[in-house]
Design an enzyme around this catalytic site. Structure first.
Site, short mmCIF file in Angstrom:
data_model
loop_
_atom_site.label_atom_id
_atom_site.label_comp_id
_atom_site.label_asym_id
_atom_site.label_seq_id
_atom_site.Cartn_x
_atom_site.Cartn_y
_atom_site.Cartn_z
N PRO A 166 -39.71 -71.50 -34.17
CG PRO A 166 -39.47 -69.22 -33.79
CD PRO A 166 -39.57 -70.53 -33.07
CG ASN A 167 -38.95 -68.89 -39.32
OD1 ASN A 167 -39.92 -68.78 -40.07
ND2 ASN A 167 -38.57 -67.92 -38.51
NE ARG A 226 -34.61 -70.26 -41.08
CZ ARG A 226 -34.47 -70.24 -39.76
NH1 ARG A 226 -34.67 -71.33 -39.03
NH2 ARG A 226 -34.14 -69.12 -39.14
CE1 TYR A 251 -30.09 -71.84 -38.79
CE2 TYR A 251 -31.11 -70.77 -40.69
CZ TYR A 251 -30.64 -70.71 -39.39
OH TYR A 251 -30.70 -69.53 -38.69
CG ASN A 299 -33.15 -75.20 -32.81
OD1 ASN A 299 -33.16 -74.02 -32.47
ND2 ASN A 299 -32.58 -75.62 -33.93
CB ALA A 306 -35.80 -66.22 -33.99
CG ASP A 324 -40.08 -66.75 -16.82
OD1 ASP A 324 -38.89 -66.83 -16.46
OD2 ASP A 324 -40.72 -65.68 -16.83
CD GLU A 364 -29.39 -72.66 -25.92
OE1 GLU A 364 -28.96 -72.60 -24.75
OE2 GLU A 364 -29.33 -71.73 -26.73
CG HIS A 399 -28.84 -72.96 -31.22
ND1 HIS A 399 -30.06 -72.37 -31.42
CD2 HIS A 399 -28.56 -72.83 -29.91
CE1 HIS A 399 -30.49 -71.87 -30.27
NE2 HIS A 399 -29.61 -72.14 -29.33
CG LEU A 400 -30.08 -77.14 -37.16
CD1 LEU A 400 -31.33 -76.42 -37.60
CD2 LEU A 400 -29.87 -78.39 -37.98
CB SER A 401 -26.11 -72.05 -37.31
OG SER A 401 -26.93 -71.31 -36.42
NE ARG A 455 -26.20 -67.61 -38.31
CZ ARG A 455 -27.49 -67.92 -38.42
NH1 ARG A 455 -27.99 -68.90 -37.65
NH2 ARG A 455 -28.26 -67.29 -39.27
NE ARG A 494 -28.60 -65.18 -36.64
CZ ARG A 494 -29.89 -65.24 -37.03
NH1 ARG A 494 -30.76 -65.90 -36.32
NH2 ARG A 494 -30.29 -64.64 -38.15
C1 DQA Z 1 -31.09 -71.53 -34.83
C2 DQA Z 1 -30.27 -70.26 -34.62
C3 DQA Z 1 -31.17 -69.06 -34.38
O1 DQA Z 1 -30.40 -67.88 -34.22
C4 DQA Z 1 -32.11 -68.86 -35.55
O2 DQA Z 1 -33.02 -67.79 -35.29
C5 DQA Z 1 -32.86 -70.09 -35.91
C6 DQA Z 1 -32.13 -71.36 -35.93
C7 DQA Z 1 -30.19 -72.74 -35.22
O3 DQA Z 1 -30.68 -73.87 -35.12
O4 DQA Z 1 -29.05 -72.54 -35.64
O5 DQA Z 1 -34.03 -70.06 -36.27
O6 DQA Z 1 -31.73 -71.86 -33.61
#
Ligand code: DQA
Length: 146
Positions: free
Chosen positions: A10-11, A18, A23, A75, A78, A88, A99, A101-103, A108, A112
């Site tokens: 999501p997002n 964003r 990001y 990725n 959230a 699952d 796995e 994550h950009l950040s 943070r 998270r």
């Molecule tokens: C994220 C980190 C998550 O905590 C956040 O909700 C995201 C982006 C990242 O790529 O850093 O949507 O997955």
């Protein structure tokens, strides 16, 4: 030649606009195009999928268990911090995954710091920004070459 799958949650469709200070300025379309090009250069195929809906992500992971996907780059956005259902699904199909994550989520908010995926992932990438997707493609190629 192996089939890879890039899943963004999501997002992440909003990348580029964003919270760019968190990001970065690269759009998801750019990330997907670069990842697909790199996968090809490494001799592999890449399918890309993004959804804001948990059930669609679960469905795509389930499909990966049947369509010959050799490796997933994930990725979860959230859903990282909430989704037992997506965890699952990955356990059910047993397709290896990174796995990503950009950040750096550990630098943070404390909510998270918890991930439902890190302990079942083949490896994890945190905080490399869009470059992390390039590292993940190389990790996928390395994994299937072993
Ligand atoms: C994220 C980190 C998550 O905590 C956040 O909700 C995201 C982006 C990242 O790529 O850093 O949507 O997955």
């Amino acid at each position: 030649m192996a089939q890879f799958l890039l899943i963004n949650g999501p997002n992440l469709n909003l990348l580029g606009s964003r919270e760019p200070e968190v990001y970065g300025a690269t759009t998801l379309a750019d990330i997907e195009a670069r990842s697909r090009k790199l996968a090809h250069e490494l001799g592999h195929e890449l399918d890309c999928f993004q959804s804001n809906a948990e059930h669609e992500l679960v469905d795509r992971v389930q499909q990966a268990g049947k369509d010959g996907t050799a490796f997933i780059v994930l990725n979860p956005g959230a859903f990282t911090h909430t989704s037992i259902a997506l965890r699952d699904a990955l356990l059910a199909v047993a397709v290896p995954f990174v796995e990503l994550h950009l950040s750096n989520t550990f630098a943070r908010e404390s909510f998270r710091h918890k991930s439902y995926f890190s302990d079942i992932a083949t490896s994890c990438l945190f905080g490399f920004g869009a470059f992390g997707y390039e590292l993940a493609m190389r990790a996928a190629a390395h994994h299937v070459a072993r």
